[in-house]
Design a protein around this motif. Structure first.
Motif, PDB file in Angstrom:
ATOM      1  N   VAL A  68       0.847  -1.204   0.000  1.00  0.00           N
ATOM      2  CA  VAL A  68       0.000   0.000   0.000  1.00  0.00           C
ATOM      3  C   VAL A  68       0.877   1.247   0.000  1.00  0.00           C
ATOM      4  O   VAL A  68       0.631   2.211  -0.742  1.00  0.00           O
ATOM      5  CB  VAL A  68      -0.943  -0.004   1.226  1.00  0.00           C
ATOM      6  CG1 VAL A  68      -1.693   1.320   1.335  1.00  0.00           C
ATOM      7  CG2 VAL A  68      -1.929  -1.164   1.132  1.00  0.00           C
ATOM      8  N   LEU A  69       1.924   1.244   0.833  1.00  0.00           N
ATOM      9  CA  LEU A  69       2.810   2.409   0.915  1.00  0.00           C
ATOM     10  C   LEU A  69       3.601   2.614  -0.371  1.00  0.00           C
ATOM     11  O   LEU A  69       3.967   3.742  -0.704  1.00  0.00           O
ATOM     12  CB  LEU A  69       3.748   2.263   2.105  1.00  0.00           C
ATOM     13  CG  LEU A  69       3.098   2.474   3.484  1.00  0.00           C
ATOM     14  CD1 LEU A  69       4.114   2.246   4.603  1.00  0.00           C
ATOM     15  CD2 LEU A  69       2.506   3.871   3.601  1.00  0.00           C
ATOM     16  N   ARG A  70       3.885   1.538  -1.095  1.00  0.00           N
ATOM     17  CA  ARG A  70       4.574   1.700  -2.384  1.00  0.00           C
ATOM     18  C   ARG A  70       3.683   2.441  -3.371  1.00  0.00           C
ATOM     19  O   ARG A  70       4.173   3.245  -4.181  1.00  0.00           O
ATOM     20  CB  ARG A  70       4.973   0.331  -2.947  1.00  0.00           C
ATOM     21  CG  ARG A  70       6.167  -0.287  -2.253  1.00  0.00           C
ATOM     22  CD  ARG A  70       6.749  -1.454  -3.020  1.00  0.00           C
ATOM     23  NE  ARG A  70       7.658  -2.228  -2.193  1.00  0.00           N
ATOM     24  CZ  ARG A  70       7.336  -3.329  -1.548  1.00  0.00           C
ATOM     25  NH1 ARG A  70       6.110  -3.820  -1.663  1.00  0.00           N
ATOM     26  NH2 ARG A  70       8.209  -3.971  -0.798  1.00  0.00           N
ATOM     27  N   HIS A  71       2.380   2.169  -3.317  1.00  0.00           N
ATOM     28  CA  HIS A  71       1.444   2.922  -4.163  1.00  0.00           C
ATOM     29  C   HIS A  71       1.464   4.394  -3.779  1.00  0.00           C
ATOM     30  O   HIS A  71       1.434   5.276  -4.650  1.00  0.00           O
ATOM     31  CB  HIS A  71       0.028   2.361  -4.014  1.00  0.00           C
ATOM     32  CG  HIS A  71      -0.128   0.982  -4.558  1.00  0.00           C
ATOM     33  ND1 HIS A  71      -1.197   0.159  -4.259  1.00  0.00           N
ATOM     34  CD2 HIS A  71       0.652   0.246  -5.398  1.00  0.00           C
ATOM     35  CE1 HIS A  71      -1.062  -0.991  -4.876  1.00  0.00           C
ATOM     36  NE2 HIS A  71       0.047  -0.965  -5.575  1.00  0.00           N
ATOM     37  N   LEU A  72       1.510   4.665  -2.465  1.00  0.00           N
ATOM     38  CA  LEU A  72       1.586   6.045  -1.991  1.00  0.00           C
ATOM     39  C   LEU A  72       2.886   6.692  -2.457  1.00  0.00           C
ATOM     40  O   LEU A  72       2.892   7.838  -2.932  1.00  0.00           O
ATOM     41  CB  LEU A  72       1.489   6.078  -0.466  1.00  0.00           C
ATOM     42  CG  LEU A  72       1.763   7.420   0.227  1.00  0.00           C
ATOM     43  CD1 LEU A  72       0.812   8.498  -0.285  1.00  0.00           C
ATOM     44  CD2 LEU A  72       1.655   7.279   1.736  1.00  0.00           C
ATOM     45  N   ALA A  73       4.007   5.986  -2.332  1.00  0.00           N
ATOM     46  CA  ALA A  73       5.302   6.529  -2.756  1.00  0.00           C
ATOM     47  C   ALA A  73       5.295   6.853  -4.248  1.00  0.00           C
ATOM     48  O   ALA A  73       5.855   7.878  -4.677  1.00  0.00           O
ATOM     49  CB  ALA A  73       6.418   5.539  -2.431  1.00  0.00           C
ATOM     50  N   HIS A  74       4.662   6.009  -5.036  1.00  0.00           N
ATOM     51  CA  HIS A  74       4.555   6.260  -6.479  1.00  0.00           C
ATOM     52  C   HIS A  74       3.767   7.542  -6.731  1.00  0.00           C
ATOM     53  O   HIS A  74       4.147   8.352  -7.587  1.00  0.00           O
ATOM     54  CB  HIS A  74       3.879   5.069  -7.157  1.00  0.00           C
ATOM     55  CG  HIS A  74       3.638   5.272  -8.619  1.00  0.00           C
ATOM     56  ND1 HIS A  74       4.638   5.201  -9.560  1.00  0.00           N
ATOM     57  CD2 HIS A  74       2.497   5.571  -9.311  1.00  0.00           C
ATOM     58  CE1 HIS A  74       4.134   5.429 -10.759  1.00  0.00           C
ATOM     59  NE2 HIS A  74       2.851   5.656 -10.631  1.00  0.00           N
ATOM     60  N   GLU A  75       2.688   7.746  -5.999  1.00  0.00           N
ATOM     61  CA  GLU A  75       1.860   8.951  -6.158  1.00  0.00           C
ATOM     62  C   GLU A  75       2.629  10.198  -5.726  1.00  0.00           C
ATOM     63  O   GLU A  75       2.544  11.251  -6.366  1.00  0.00           O
ATOM     64  CB  GLU A  75       0.572   8.814  -5.340  1.00  0.00           C
ATOM     65  CG  GLU A  75      -0.459   9.905  -5.623  1.00  0.00           C
ATOM     66  CD  GLU A  75      -0.932   9.913  -7.069  1.00  0.00           C
ATOM     67  OE1 GLU A  75      -0.763  10.965  -7.730  1.00  0.00           O
ATOM     68  OE2 GLU A  75      -1.433   8.878  -7.549  1.00  0.00           O
TER      69      GLU A  75
END
Length: 204
Positions: A68-75
């Motif tokens: 989930v945090l990787r998706h946030l980091a991408h954003e």
């Protein structure tokens, strides 16, 4: 010409059959050794799998939270790139911590408290994960002994990361599975750390 007697033929035939039997048993022995090695290897694999399974099951919620945090980091990386290209200040605000929904706004600067132009909305969870994780607010983080947690992120093309310009060296986002939160299981919290004016990303 030396005569060939029946005893010589029989003796030669016996020797050939004996050698063929020897080769047969040698092949059987090689096959049995190969089967033994396969059984030993399979047993070792099953043992390792069964030994690792409890660890994997225990750490799985933390690893899932990291996804989930990787998706946030991408954003966040996308926000920094767009802020530089468009020469603007962009802000990410989490709308619902329990469902990890967010929106991206274009604002005059990171000190602005007014709602800006909404560029897009989304969620950090996949459809199958909806409601499985929650974002830890700054208040909850302080209560749990984790200072510096954020619910928003702002990046200005001139000043960079707003938290760094305000004097905060390291801040971050904390995500925990809903089940762990209900059970007060805090050892499986995943944190996305942001440091410096360029908001360099690291995972904990």
């Amino acid at each position: 010409m030396v005569p060939i007697h029946d005893t010589d033929v029989a003796s030669e035939r016996w020797a050939q059959e004996e050698w063929e039997n020897y080769e047969l048993w040698e092949k059987v022995e090689v096959r049995l050794k190969r089967q033994r090695r396969m059984w030993i290897f399979a047993t070792a694999v099953v043992f390792v799998f069964l030994s690792a399974l409890p660890i994997v099951m225990d750490r799985w919620p933390k690893w899932s939270a990291r996804v989930v945090l990787r998706h946030l980091a991408h954003e966040l990386s996308r926000i920094k790139r767009e802020a530089g290209v468009n020469r603007a200040a962009l802000r990410l605000r989490v709308l619902d911590p329990n469902r990890l929904t967010y929106q991206i706004e274009k604002i005059p600067n990171c000190k602005s408290r007014e709602a800006g132009e909404i560029l897009r909305t989304g969620t950090f969870e996949s459809t199958a994960q909806t409601g499985s994780f929650r974002l830890l607010s700054s208040q909850l983080g302080s209560e749990l002994g984790i200072p510096g947690l954020q619910e928003s992120f702002c990046y200005d093309h001139l000043e960079g990361f707003s938290a760094a310009s305000d004097g905060k060296q390291v801040v971050g986002f904390g995500v925990i599975s809903s089940r762990d939160f209900d059970q007060k299981r805090l050892d499986r919290i995943s944190i996305l750390l942001l440091s410096g004016p360029s908001a360099e990303v690291s995972m904990d």
